[in-house]
Design a protein around this motif. Structure first.
Motif, PDB file in Angstrom:
ATOM      1  N   UNK A 207     -12.375   5.000   1.591  1.00 15.05           N
ATOM      2  CA  UNK A 207     -12.589   4.947   3.042  1.00 15.05           C
ATOM      3  C   UNK A 207     -13.992   4.531   3.460  1.00 15.05           C
ATOM      4  N   UNK A 208     -15.008   4.842   2.640  1.00 17.45           N
ATOM      5  CA  UNK A 208     -16.386   4.531   3.019  1.00 17.45           C
ATOM      6  C   UNK A 208     -16.886   3.213   2.411  1.00 17.45           C
ATOM      7  N   UNK A 209     -16.025   2.473   1.722  1.00 20.83           N
ATOM      8  CA  UNK A 209     -16.436   1.202   1.146  1.00 20.83           C
ATOM      9  C   UNK A 209     -16.304   0.076   2.162  1.00 20.83           C
ATOM     10  N   UNK A 224       3.956  -4.019   1.025  1.00 18.12           N
ATOM     11  CA  UNK A 224       4.077  -4.338   2.444  1.00 18.12           C
ATOM     12  C   UNK A 224       5.114  -3.436   3.115  1.00 18.12           C
ATOM     13  N   UNK A 225       6.218  -3.207   2.421  1.00 16.64           N
ATOM     14  CA  UNK A 225       7.264  -2.337   2.962  1.00 16.64           C
ATOM     15  C   UNK A 225       6.750  -0.917   3.141  1.00 16.64           C
ATOM     16  N   UNK A 226       5.983  -0.425   2.171  1.00 13.37           N
ATOM     17  CA  UNK A 226       5.419   0.918   2.254  1.00 13.37           C
ATOM     18  C   UNK A 226       4.488   1.032   3.460  1.00 13.37           C
ATOM     19  N   UNK A 227       3.602   0.056   3.645  1.00 17.25           N
ATOM     20  CA  UNK A 227       2.648   0.100   4.751  1.00 17.25           C
ATOM     21  C   UNK A 227       3.361  -0.023   6.099  1.00 17.25           C
ATOM     22  N   UNK A 228       4.379  -0.887   6.165  1.00 19.15           N
ATOM     23  CA  UNK A 228       5.133  -1.044   7.414  1.00 19.15           C
ATOM     24  C   UNK A 228       5.854   0.248   7.774  1.00 19.15           C
ATOM     25  N   UNK A 229       6.480   0.877   6.777  1.00 14.59           N
ATOM     26  CA  UNK A 229       7.224   2.111   7.051  1.00 14.59           C
ATOM     27  C   UNK A 229       6.294   3.255   7.442  1.00 14.59           C
ATOM     28  N   UNK A 230       5.032   3.168   7.010  1.00 14.97           N
ATOM     29  CA  UNK A 230       4.051   4.197   7.373  1.00 14.97           C
ATOM     30  C   UNK A 230       3.404   3.922   8.720  1.00 14.97           C
ATOM     31  N   UNK A 231       3.768   2.813   9.360  1.00 16.62           N
ATOM     32  CA  UNK A 231       3.233   2.496  10.688  1.00 16.62           C
ATOM     33  C   UNK A 231       1.807   1.996  10.674  1.00 16.62           C
ATOM     34  N   UNK A 232       1.366   1.396   9.568  1.00 15.19           N
ATOM     35  CA  UNK A 232      -0.001   0.877   9.491  1.00 15.19           C
ATOM     36  C   UNK A 232      -0.101  -0.400  10.320  1.00 15.19           C
ATOM     37  N   UNK A 233      -1.059  -0.493  11.239  1.00 15.70           N
ATOM     38  CA  UNK A 233      -1.137  -1.648  12.148  1.00 15.70           C
ATOM     39  C   UNK A 233      -1.508  -2.932  11.423  1.00 15.70           C
ATOM     40  N   UNK A 234      -1.319  -4.080  12.080  1.00 14.70           N
ATOM     41  CA  UNK A 234      -1.662  -5.366  11.468  1.00 14.70           C
ATOM     42  C   UNK A 234      -3.147  -5.462  11.115  1.00 14.70           C
ATOM     43  N   UNK A 235      -3.451  -6.326  10.174  1.00  9.72           N
ATOM     44  CA  UNK A 235      -4.819  -6.556   9.717  1.00  9.72           C
ATOM     45  C   UNK A 235      -4.776  -7.273   8.392  1.00  9.72           C
ATOM     46  N   UNK A 236      -5.933  -7.426   7.763  1.00  8.96           N
ATOM     47  CA  UNK A 236      -5.954  -8.029   6.438  1.00  8.96           C
ATOM     48  C   UNK A 236      -5.317  -7.047   5.447  1.00  8.96           C
ATOM     49  N   UNK A 238      -6.536  -5.770   2.800  1.00 10.89           N
ATOM     50  CA  UNK A 238      -7.501  -4.726   2.470  1.00 10.89           C
ATOM     51  C   UNK A 238      -7.644  -3.714   3.604  1.00 10.89           C
ATOM     52  N   UNK A 239      -7.656  -4.196   4.849  1.00 11.85           N
ATOM     53  CA  UNK A 239      -7.769  -3.295   5.993  1.00 11.85           C
ATOM     54  C   UNK A 239      -6.570  -2.359   6.075  1.00 11.85           C
ATOM     55  N   UNK A 240      -5.394  -2.921   5.884  1.00 14.21           N
ATOM     56  CA  UNK A 240      -4.176  -2.122   5.999  1.00 14.21           C
ATOM     57  C   UNK A 240      -4.112  -1.085   4.874  1.00 14.21           C
ATOM     58  N   UNK A 241      -4.460  -1.504   3.672  1.00 17.99           N
ATOM     59  CA  UNK A 241      -4.397  -0.587   2.539  1.00 17.99           C
ATOM     60  C   UNK A 241      -5.451   0.506   2.665  1.00 17.99           C
ATOM     61  N   UNK A 242      -6.640   0.156   3.153  1.00 17.64           N
ATOM     62  CA  UNK A 242      -7.673   1.166   3.347  1.00 17.64           C
ATOM     63  C   UNK A 242      -7.262   2.156   4.433  1.00 17.64           C
ATOM     64  N   UNK A 243      -6.652   1.656   5.497  1.00 17.29           N
ATOM     65  CA  UNK A 243      -6.179   2.552   6.555  1.00 17.29           C
ATOM     66  C   UNK A 243      -5.124   3.518   6.025  1.00 17.29           C
ATOM     67  N   UNK A 244      -4.277   3.013   5.137  1.00 18.82           N
ATOM     68  CA  UNK A 244      -3.211   3.846   4.569  1.00 18.82           C
ATOM     69  C   UNK A 244      -3.791   4.940   3.674  1.00 18.82           C
ATOM     70  N   UNK A 245      -4.766   4.580   2.848  1.00 16.87           N
ATOM     71  CA  UNK A 245      -5.305   5.539   1.878  1.00 16.87           C
ATOM     72  C   UNK A 245      -6.337   6.498   2.459  1.00 16.87           C
ATOM     73  N   UNK A 246      -6.846   6.214   3.660  1.00 17.95           N
ATOM     74  CA  UNK A 246      -7.894   7.061   4.233  1.00 17.95           C
ATOM     75  C   UNK A 246      -7.465   8.524   4.315  1.00 17.95           C
ATOM     76  N   UNK A 247      -6.230   8.755   4.751  1.00 16.23           N
ATOM     77  CA  UNK A 247      -5.768  10.132   4.903  1.00 16.23           C
ATOM     78  C   UNK A 247      -5.336  10.741   3.570  1.00 16.23           C
ATOM     79  N   UNK A 248      -5.197   9.899   2.538  1.00 15.08           N
ATOM     80  CA  UNK A 248      -4.734  10.380   1.238  1.00 15.08           C
ATOM     81  C   UNK A 248      -5.866  10.543   0.231  1.00 15.08           C
ATOM     82  N   UNK A 249      -7.017   9.950   0.519  1.00 12.41           N
ATOM     83  CA  UNK A 249      -8.063   9.788  -0.482  1.00 12.41           C
ATOM     84  C   UNK A 249      -8.557  11.096  -1.072  1.00 12.41           C
TER      85      UNK A 249
END
Length: 273
Positions: A207-209, A224-236, A238-249
């Motif tokens: 999250x801090x990188x 992509x399916x995992x991120x879409x089902x989790x409601x992660x908004x559009x972006x690059x 890397x942005x989408x994956x970082x947003x997804x992992x922020x709450x899990x890190x």
């Protein structure tokens, strides 16, 4: 920065490392060492094994626990065994470690789930489904090895063991993060055992990188399916994956078996752990 990849890439990377000359039994020993270090093993310990190399990791764990005078029991859900698994199972039997086929966890404090690895796909056989159900119904602390048995390693879906801790081996796979998000994995410890990832993978930024200004990455369909089902908004990607992992890190640890320096010196073909 860590990486995340597919089950197929991790499998091919493992095979490539063995083809380069690394003994597959040594890799299994390293995986078992990671398991030993991942948890405070105590009380009544049941190591529940299936037929593949995932079971072999559990047999190594049993040998290492015995070496530290920590008693355990091997519970075999299958009488089949991979060649490397058979190597370490024989050592367990020679060392007098209890082995049973009775699936009873009423008095168990810790279960090491070594039934099925990341390569499993398809329908569970009735016996394995029943064993997984019994694990989930127990009050024991559950440590899943490699991935939660029954879980699809690319999607994180399907009926599976619910773990308090999952110890993944090599490069993280998509299903691990999905399992954290689903809540069937409470915490995740990833162990580098010296298998370079040689296929397509995605950078997993903390999250801090700082993310790169431009991206040439492309999200693979399962991720992509995992991120879409989790409601992660559009972006690059890397942005989408970082947003997804922020709450899990905070629930993920990254470790290596090489931090003590001794493991690379063993010869598992000739040495009893």
């Amino acid at each position: 920065m860590q990486m995340i990849t597919s089950v197929a890439v991790m499998r091919d990377s493992d095979q490539a490392e063995i083809a380069r000359g690394t003994d597959s039994k040594l890799l299994m020993y390293r995986a078992g060492t990671g398991l030993l270090r991942s948890l405070d093993w105590h009380g009544k310990i049941d190591i529940v094994t299936g037929s593949g190399n995932n079971a072999g990791d559990g047999y190594v764990l049993a040998l290492l626990l015995q070496k530290q005078n920590i008693p355990c029991r091997i519970v075999r859900a299958s009488t089949n065994c991979s060649p490397d698994g058979a190597h370490y199972l024989a050592q367990c039997q020679n060392a007098g470690i209890p082995v049973t086929e009775d699936i009873v966890f009423s008095q168990t404090d810790i279960i090491a789930d070594c039934l099925l690895g990341t390569g499993f796909q398809g329908e569970l056989r009735p016996r394995l489904r029943d064993v997984i159900r019994q694990i989930n119904d127990s009050t024991a602390f559950v440590c899943s090895v490699d991935i939660n048995s029954g879980m699809n390693g690319d999607t994180g879906e399907d009926f599976c063991v619910r773990s308090d801790l999952t110890v993944s081996i090599g490069t993280l796979q998509y299903g691990h993060l999905a399992g954290l998000h689903r809540g069937v994995i409470q915490s995740l410890c990833n162990y580098d055992i010296g298998i370079p990832c040689i296929g397509p993978s995605m950078p997993l930024y903390a999250p801090d990188e700082t993310l790169p200004a431009e991206s040439d990455c492309c999200l693979p369909p399962p991720l992509r399916t995992i991120l879409d089902s989790a409601g992660i908004p559009p972006g690059t990607p890397e942005q989408r994956l970082q947003a997804y992992t922020t709450t899990l890190w905070k629930r993920i640890r990254f470790c290596s078996v090489f931090d003590s320096g001794y493991i690379s010196a063993i010869n598992p073909a000739n040495t009893t752990p």
